[in-house]
Scaffold this motif. Structure first.
Motif, PDB file in Angstrom:
ATOM      1  N   UNK A 110       0.984  -1.391  -0.367  1.00  0.00           N
ATOM      2  CA  UNK A 110      -0.416   0.328  -0.102  1.00  0.00           C
ATOM      3  C   UNK A 110       0.749   1.162   0.083  1.00  0.00           C
ATOM      4  N   UNK A 111       0.519   1.916  -0.806  1.00  0.00           N
ATOM      5  CA  UNK A 111       1.456   3.093  -0.400  1.00  0.00           C
ATOM      6  C   UNK A 111       0.226   4.631  -0.037  1.00  0.00           C
ATOM      7  N   UNK A 112       1.094   4.698   1.294  1.00  0.00           N
ATOM      8  CA  UNK A 112       0.197   5.620   2.876  1.00  0.00           C
ATOM      9  C   UNK A 112       0.849   6.828   2.425  1.00  0.00           C
ATOM     10  N   UNK A 126      -2.840   0.624  -4.397  1.00  0.00           N
ATOM     11  CA  UNK A 126      -3.200  -0.995  -3.407  1.00  0.00           C
ATOM     12  C   UNK A 126      -2.314  -2.138  -4.617  1.00  0.00           C
ATOM     13  N   UNK A 127      -1.883  -2.772  -4.152  1.00  0.00           N
ATOM     14  CA  UNK A 127      -1.040  -3.700  -5.255  1.00  0.00           C
ATOM     15  C   UNK A 127      -0.669  -5.165  -4.680  1.00  0.00           C
ATOM     16  N   UNK A 156      -9.172   1.026  -3.906  1.00  0.00           N
ATOM     17  CA  UNK A 156      -9.103   0.903  -2.029  1.00  0.00           C
ATOM     18  C   UNK A 156      -8.189  -0.249  -2.304  1.00  0.00           C
ATOM     19  N   UNK A 157      -8.268  -0.862  -0.534  1.00  0.00           N
ATOM     20  CA  UNK A 157      -7.387  -2.207   0.057  1.00  0.00           C
ATOM     21  C   UNK A 157      -8.575  -3.315  -0.649  1.00  0.00           C
ATOM     22  N   UNK A 158      -9.772  -2.252  -0.444  1.00  0.00           N
ATOM     23  CA  UNK A 158     -11.192  -3.575  -0.444  1.00  0.00           C
ATOM     24  C   UNK A 158     -11.140  -4.199  -1.991  1.00  0.00           C
ATOM     25  N   UNK A 159     -10.951  -3.320  -2.818  1.00  0.00           N
ATOM     26  CA  UNK A 159     -11.260  -3.493  -4.652  1.00  0.00           C
ATOM     27  C   UNK A 159      -9.947  -4.032  -4.802  1.00  0.00           C
TER      28      UNK A 159
END
Length: 700
Positions: free
Chosen positions: A50-52, A137-138, A209-212
């Motif tokens: 994740x890029x945060x 998100x990857x 998104x993390x969910x997607x």
């Protein structure tokens, strides 16, 4: 997986749980969900990121930080400290330092300079792949259903046919900076794509998104599973069966017979290995199939697979319709020599001037028609996981060969991964093996005080331990305790009456199937009894002789048989007693049986020496705390013999000793460890008294 009728992956995302989490916590949550199903990725395989946006600890300004699974972690169990954190602006600045493919490995040395907030977690080689994908998100996973596409001869066309423009395809490229740039270019040129299949490797997906991102991974894998089900329906798997499986009991009996022999031959010139046996339906379908040999010869495709399994397995020639195990035993040395010669030729053909020295040339995976799969590695967990990886490879071969032709990774590419200098550096950073790593101990009376303490000491030094005891509830408690402390892979239990000849043989067979053999026997099962000689009943005498003499004989005889099958020596430690050397009042049956143990050990030391089998004895005295034999009548009987109360016994024994010290199970365990380890490699036929000093029991 890609078997017919395989269930779809469930979308396990919980909005309520995720809403209460921070961004880094949602990354952990996503990773754990993906890692919880081996159809998504194998143990230790794949990574997430994740890029945060976070506050820079030095400037207080908002900066973009890449959180990515660090080197060596596993998605299923990873926590926050398993992720590397790096400044995105510094990662992007590395582009200006990149000098091309010939210098790609040097880019790994720059990654520590990009560390955010002094995070000690090392970044993995896959870091640029996540950094340069222009999505927040990857996920990078190794699903069997996707690798089956990636390892097919017409992989690119299959990807297009199954996914259309939603999922792209890139040819094989070793993970690193260049592949990261490839992925970025693909994303820029295909903004509608949700992911990409990497040839012979795995799957990359992304989301806003993390969910997607998680949903995209699950949906794409499910789409592949459904497509394989439809396309493979009605087609013979692996060309159809060529033979049949033996009954389960026969399979295990053959495994028990062969595994110690294989283990001995592959451990003779190096560290000892630990084995794992798998006769699951997936394995049996493959080893019984018409295409076993040609497919096995092609090797595995995904780098994660062959790093754990070597490039290809060894097929043990065996006909279950005419089962001749003696012929297999006779042929094993030649088969192993042939495999080693082939591996050496592979190394010599593909090595580079700066390649690391050749590693162990023995096979990791052994496939046997009608029986199953044996895997051997430095420890049980690695052996088990290597087997799981080859099951992944079987699933990949099933899928690819059902719709196309399966293609292994080219040998030079495989070699370059296996002997990658960066991989070698990782291996060199591994901690030094513990002193009993790769060794298997069989401990009788393993659920009692001395037995448990001994098992603890051996487990602490890296041994696998088989606990044998007649007390089933205590055995279960000990197993649970050790599994929690050391890991379930390191401990097995077997209910055992050491006076039962068939039960002893069966217990050793279980040890052979579970671990590949036995290296250390700690013969500790015991009882106690006390009575004046004129009140000693024959049943008491016989019971002492049965457990303390016959029982020690039976477990030692089976240990010798196992040691000779393995051909790499062995180690026996008897837990006898001070009473075997020094007589005690009102304990003739017990003292005589203990004396028999000591003399049996001496006889075995004479017989075992030419086979490098060492046999030594530990003589404890007055080990009251934690000892089951002191919890019943024995305590009262010994107290009566000395005309005192039972609760005075420990102090009596302490004062009686020359050193005025109490003896505990852990003290005995320390002596056992010394005798079982290489610290005493030149000692056999010896006795160590652990009694705080008793002149009567001096051996000289």
């Amino acid at each position: 997986m890609v078997e017919n009728g395989a269930a779809r992956l469930a979308n396990l995302w919980d909005d309520a749980r995720a809403a209460a989490m921070s961004e880094p916590e949602r990354l952990v949550y996503r990773s754990n969900l993906l890692g919880s199903d081996k159809r998504v990725t194998n143990y230790g395989g794949g990574n997430t990121s994740s890029k945060i946006t976070q506050k820079d600890p030095l400037t207080g300004e908002d900066v973009e930080v890449l959180w990515v699974k660090g080197s060596g972690g596993d998605n299923a169990s990873i926590k926050l400290d398993g992720f590397a954190t790096l400044y995105m602006d510094r990662l992007n600045a590395l582009r200006g330092l990149y000098r091309g493919l010939a210098h790609e490995d040097e880019m790994v040395g720059y990654l520590p300079h990009c560390t955010f907030n002094l995070n000690p977690r090392a970044a993995s080689i896959d870091t640029p792949l996540h950094a340069f994908v222009p999505h927040r998100y990857v996920d990078h996973m190794h699903p069997d259903a996707i690798i089956a596409i990636a390892a097919a001869k017409d992989s690119e066309a299959l990807t297009k046919r199954i996914f259309g423009d939603a999922i792209g395809w890139l040819p094989w490229k070793r993970p690193g900076f260049e592949l990261g740039l490839w992925l970025e270019k693909f994303c820029r040129e295909n903004p509608q794509a949700k992911g990409v299949v990497l040839g012979n490797h795995g799957l990359f997906t992304w989301g806003d998104t993390p969910k997607d991102c998680y949903a995209a991974t699950i949906d794409i894998i499910n789409q592949a599973i459904a497509w394989f089900e439809k396309e493979a329906a009605g087609k013979p798997v692996f060309g159809g069966p060529a033979t049949r499986s033996l009954p389960a009991a026969e399979r295990r009996a053959i495994a028990a017979r062969l595994m110690p022999r294989i283990r001995g031959m592959i451990s003779a010139d190096g560290p000892r290995k630990v084995g794992h046996f798998d006769d699951s339906d997936t394995v049996l379908e493959f080893v019984n199939s018409s295409e076993l040999r040609p497919l096995a010869a092609l090797g595995t495709s995904c780098p994660d697979h062959f790093l754990r399994t070597k490039i290809r397995p060894l097929v043990i020639e065996f006909d279950p319709l005419r089962p001749d195990v003696d012929a297999v035993v006779a042929a094993l040395p030649g088969a192993l020599d042939e495999y080693r010669a082939g591996y050496r030729a592979y190394y010599e053909q593909y090595k580079h001037a700066d390649s690391p020295a050749m590693r162990d040339p023995n096979a990791v995976v052994y496939l046997m028609p009608g029986v199953g799969m044996f895997t051997f590695a430095a420890d049980k967990a690695t052996a088990r996981i290597s087997g799981e990886f080859y099951v992944n490879a079987i699933n990949v071969m099933r899928g690819a060969s059902s719709v196309s032709s399966y293609v292994g990774l080219p040998a030079q590419e495989a070699f370059d991964i296996e002997y990658w200098l960066l991989e070698e550096a990782k291996l060199q950073r591994l901690p030094k093996p513990k002193s009993l790593a790769g060794q298997i101990a069989f401990v009788t009376g393993g659920a009692g005080g001395i037995g448990k303490a001994t098992a603890t000491r051996l487990l602490r030094e890296g041994a696998c331990v088989v606990l044998a005891d007649i007390d089933e509830p205590a055995l279960g408690s000990a197993r649970d305790e050790f599994a929690k402390a050391f890991g379930a892979d390191f401990v097995r239990t077997v209910k055992l009456d050491v006076t039962d000849e068939m039960a002893v043989a069966s217990a050793y067979a279980r040890a052979a199937v579970e671990y590949g053999g036995v290296d250390i026997l700690v013969s500790n099962a015991g009882i106690s009894s006390s009575a004046p000689i004129d009140e000693t009943e024959l049943s008491m005498w016989d019971r002492n002789m049965d457990i303390l003499a016959k029982g020690y004989f039976l477990v030692s005889r089976e240990a010798f048989r196992t040691f000779k099958q393995q051909g790499v020596g062995g180690n026996i430690v008897f837990i006898a007693s001070k009473n075997g050397l020094a007589a005690s009042p009102n304990a003739a049956a017990y003292c005589t049986a203990k004396a028999a143990e000591i003399h049996l050990a001496r006889c075995l030391a004479l017989e075992g020496a030419e086979h490098q089998i060492r046999v030594n004895t530990v003589n404890p005295d007055a080990v009251l705390r934690g000892s089951k034999i002191w919890t019943g009548e024995w305590r009262e009987q010994r107290a009566a013999a000395y005309a005192m109360e039972p609760d005075q016994l420990e102090e009596h024994y302490r004062k009686r000793s020359m050193l005025k010290r109490s003896v505990f199970p852990e003290d005995v365990a320390e002596a056992v460890y010394f005798l079982a380890s290489d610290m005493s490699a030149k000692s056999t036929g010896n006795i160590i008294n652990v009694d705080a000093g008793n002149a009567q029991s001096f051996t000289r």
